[in-house]
Write an enzyme that holds these catalytic residues in place. Sequence first.
Site: not given
Length: 416
Positions: A149, A249, A298, A332, A161, A241, A238
């Site tokens: 990831e 639009r 996750d 998160l 990250h 998120n 995910h």
Amino acid sequence: LLYTIKFEVIGRGMAMVTRYTNCLVLREDELRSDDLWVADGHIIDPKHHFWSSRRMADKTYDCQGKIIVPGFIEVQINGGFGVDFSSDLENLEENLAMFRKKITQFGITGFCPTMISSPSAAYHKALPILRKERGNVVQGAAVLGAHVEGPFMNVEKRGAHPKEFIQSEGLDSEERIEEFFGSVSNITIMTIAPELPKACDMIGILVKNNVICSIGHSNADIDEAEAGVNVGATFITHLFNAMEPFHHRDPGIVGILSSIKINRKCYYGIIADGIHTHPAALRIAHRTNAECAVIVTDAMAAMGLGDGSHYIGAQSVMVTGRRAVVSGSDVLAGSVATMNSCIHHFRKESGCTLVEAVNCATKHPAQLLKCSDLYGTLEFGTAADFVIIDSDVNVLATFIGGDCVYKSDNFVGFAA
């Protein structure tokens, strides 16, 4: 249905045959009042078995009216029980071995250990350890290859990250990819932001090398997201998120769920922990594209440890109840949810059936990983990886290759 099983020679010269009875079995998208027959680590056809060998079952277990479903498949899990797949690499092999055994208590029989954005040297060291391995009664759940990831993601959507490891441009040759990661043979999934320069080139190269590409941690608009899918991406990391929110639009990555401009099926991961995704969003996703939903936890290292300060990679996180955030912020940082609890929550909040919810953790991820000939179903000839649950998805027993690897103390009277 014709299939071939190479029977193990034991005792009388035939494989031990086990029958699980008094149960509902999930088969062909419905719960059937049926028996499950197992021999030599595979699901077998009892009629074929009887007429070919003139034998009944060697052992029969009464499942007390419970439900038998395929083993759960987890395609995004950063760790648990204090183990983090992105850090403490010196002890990763030992920690992975422990994790494989413990994770079966939640019904998981196969998983993709997930690394968050890390320096190149970390991949060279970790990926050979996170190699694909079949599950068994000794080692526990199957390792289905790593989910890498990052680090090729949009820095604005990095979430937990570490910023210093984010790469702002894709790699446009096999040589550069191998230089950065080492061999990609142990990578099953890689998350990439499709709007990055050279990202689509990188996706195309990885797909040719049998890596499943996922789009995520991204500011991509709908055109950029569709471009990523059309060059080979088949998953969304995910959903909702770490991506641009849906706008009428420009629906962004979320718009892939109903796009008519993509040339392939695109599955999407959804964290159904009650924290990362609002129940209304779960319903929107499921009602828009039910057949591509893949439940992921996750989960991070704190899963199974309780409240307090823990680490995901090099990042400190704080856990309070069901919520895990980057320390000192409200960002998160993964979840502490278990797979069976996510299936239960998904079923309850989406309004779908138990079968539909279980499919999102079995059939769909197996299709994504292109391993549905072996995992994710209870069809004849597939691996005997299955879970006995109750109607609330409480895990009562987990089996890998026909062997019981976990049994709940609450499953009184069942002595597998």
